[in-house]
Design an enzyme around this catalytic site. Sequence first.
Site, PDB file in Angstrom:
ATOM      1  N   HIS A 266      -3.047   6.481   4.409  1.00 53.32           N
ATOM      2  CA  HIS A 266      -1.619   6.625   4.681  1.00 53.32           C
ATOM      3  C   HIS A 266      -1.154   7.998   4.207  1.00 53.32           C
ATOM      4  O   HIS A 266      -1.494   8.424   3.102  1.00 53.32           O
ATOM      5  CB  HIS A 266      -0.811   5.581   3.902  1.00 53.32           C
ATOM      6  CG  HIS A 266      -0.922   4.180   4.414  1.00 53.32           C
ATOM      7  ND1 HIS A 266      -1.550   3.839   5.589  1.00 53.32           N
ATOM      8  CD2 HIS A 266      -0.453   3.008   3.894  1.00 53.32           C
ATOM      9  CE1 HIS A 266      -1.460   2.527   5.772  1.00 53.32           C
ATOM     10  NE2 HIS A 266      -0.811   2.003   4.760  1.00 53.32           N
TER      11      HIS A 266
ATOM     12  N   CYS B 203       0.807  -1.227   0.000  1.00 58.30           N
ATOM     13  CA  CYS B 203       0.000   0.000   0.000  1.00 58.30           C
ATOM     14  C   CYS B 203       0.840   1.278   0.000  1.00 58.30           C
ATOM     15  O   CYS B 203       0.608   2.202  -0.794  1.00 58.30           O
ATOM     16  CB  CYS B 203      -0.926   0.011   1.205  1.00 58.30           C
ATOM     17  SG  CYS B 203      -0.128  -0.460   2.753  1.00 58.30           S
TER      18      CYS B 203
END
Lengths: 349, 349
Positions: free
Chosen positions: A252, A132
């Site tokens: 994130h 990710c």
Amino acid sequence: MATETGLNVAVVGATGAVGQQMLRTLEQRNFPISKLTLLSSKRSAGKKLTYKGEEIVIQEATPDSFEGVQLALFSAGGSISKALAPEAVKRGAIVVDNTSAYRMDPEVPLVVPEVNEEELRNHKGIIANPNCSTIQMVVALEPIRKKYGMKKVIVSTYQAVSGAGANAIKEMEEQTSAILDGKEFTPEILPCGSDEKHYQIAFNAIPQIDKFQDNGFTFEEMKMINETKKIMNMPELQVAATCVRIPVETGHSESLFIEVENSGLTVSEMKSMLSEAPGVVLEDDPENQIYPMAVNCVNKNDVFVGRIRQDLDNEKGFHLWVVSDNLLKGAAWNSVQISESLVKLGLLK
Amino acid sequence: MATETGLNVAVVGATGAVGQQMLRTLEQRNFPISKLTLLSSKRSAGKKLTYKGEEIVIQEATPDSFEGVQLALFSAGGSISKALAPEAVKRGAIVVDNTSAYRMDPEVPLVVPEVNEEELRNHKGIIANPNCSTIQMVVALEPIRKKYGMKKVIVSTYQAVSGAGANAIKEMEEQTSAILDGKEFTPEILPCGSDEKHYQIAFNAIPQIDKFQDNGFTFEEMKMINETKKIMNMPELQVAATCVRIPVETGHSESLFIEVENSGLTVSEMKSMLSEAPGVVLEDDPENQIYPMAVNCVNKNDVFVGRIRQDLDNEKGFHLWVVSDNLLKGAAWNSVQISESLVKLGLLK
């Protein structure tokens, strides 16, 4: 289920945080599916999930589950992928694997469609979906690299808890409540379920994601370093990463320092390049306090970039702030996007 | 109050998050005080605080408050320092100012005792206490610079909410409760009370601390850049900063990349230097998951350093993770430590 003409698709790990986003994304994109099989470990078999209004009973994943399957999306952990992805390929399926099991295998393309879609043509059955934190970074870097080259990348991450799964989210919420209520609690999952010690994530920052390697970097940091070089096809690229978990549920954030190869790049040109780049949304207006933030990226497929500044000492150095939904572009959406690319390139029919 | 032989001390901004830590630190250190005056804005005047078991009524700070005062510790915002620090100096006091008002004034020493205590000898009445995020960084850098020189520093911060004051902590707690309970809330303080827009800090990361400057860096980032060069007396040092607020109550964390001047430094030598450095506690044992974390540094005066790794591409490049209590070494303790140094050097008697 659904369309008459379409593909026979299996989703492995359908009940996980990423698996559920995978179903929602397939639904939203109206991906051409004639039959959808949901697979999981024995423990979750028998549960039901809804796809386009229809209930589907989850089955235990076995080698035979992949008979007739054309596309298998794996997101159930590395050991399941190791055991079952080759079985799916043997039965004629193309596997898009969201675990780290095959990412560094030289036979396996590691693909972010905005960067290296053409690599899909070299697949031998398995295609790996990158980590990710890597995906959102390379989406932001690629438009810059194309025109100015890329020499060095130093990234510090601010990673969300959902990257560690649904149980980690629950742990963070329970810890947070306990702290606000002045109650005791015992950390049991983070920083890393497979490691020995567990630490408080609520109101904390933990500089460990995944296990430590012998060189002092964590596996998550080495994933960012090695995967970035592979995806950008630049073994000589200098990459360093410090990966940190913070008490954010989803999204994130990354603080990047990059050094480009060629002179002449300005902040305004970088903004202009990024504002036109595929998969990127530029959010960069300091005067009006506009910059990407984790809470704003949730449930969006894009990579948000802002806080772009030229380094004060190095005219080829730049700082950026890059934010994306780690369950979508970081996982489910990139996997579905790879699947769409396979269809578009005529590799899946 | 207290000792017969001692100093006439005033604390300005005694009711704030830092002011209260200042009192506790003076108490713990048994700082030689013969008379202690607590000063504040008109709003807080009349309130009482306890020092060594005795209640002290807080008075409104005016120029005349400083008659007879030998040492005045200011922590009540830049405008109060601008207005009253010269008045205190005029009346014979030495001022240790915790605001940014005088930090870059070439006439004012900017002091972290572990780094440049001798600068105190050049004071002209006012001594500036650096920004919290700068202090902990230079304490970690100085032992390395001494032996290997320092060329470049790139820092990304993970800063605690208490740096924005007691109201910001309250805001974070209320937002967090509201989110867990599914209730609405309106951000009113963070990222920066004096700026126009306010954003959610609970379960988020905000890449803005203090206001934006014309060059795209925030004032907090420019403080780290300029103060580091001044404290280390290295105008040529390359420093870049990205400052980010995260949902932690107390304890700033920093991800540092540094490049030293001279060859030959190894990770084990850096660990050995830092383990013996004043004010530093080395917490670096990846095998046993030992590294600094914000929640562990609270109420401690030290700067905690860990995650030390050599860069994989540059033998003079190193990565570190630096954590400290932003209210203590970042503010109250550094101010009291400066005061102790003044006494030790015979500058305050």
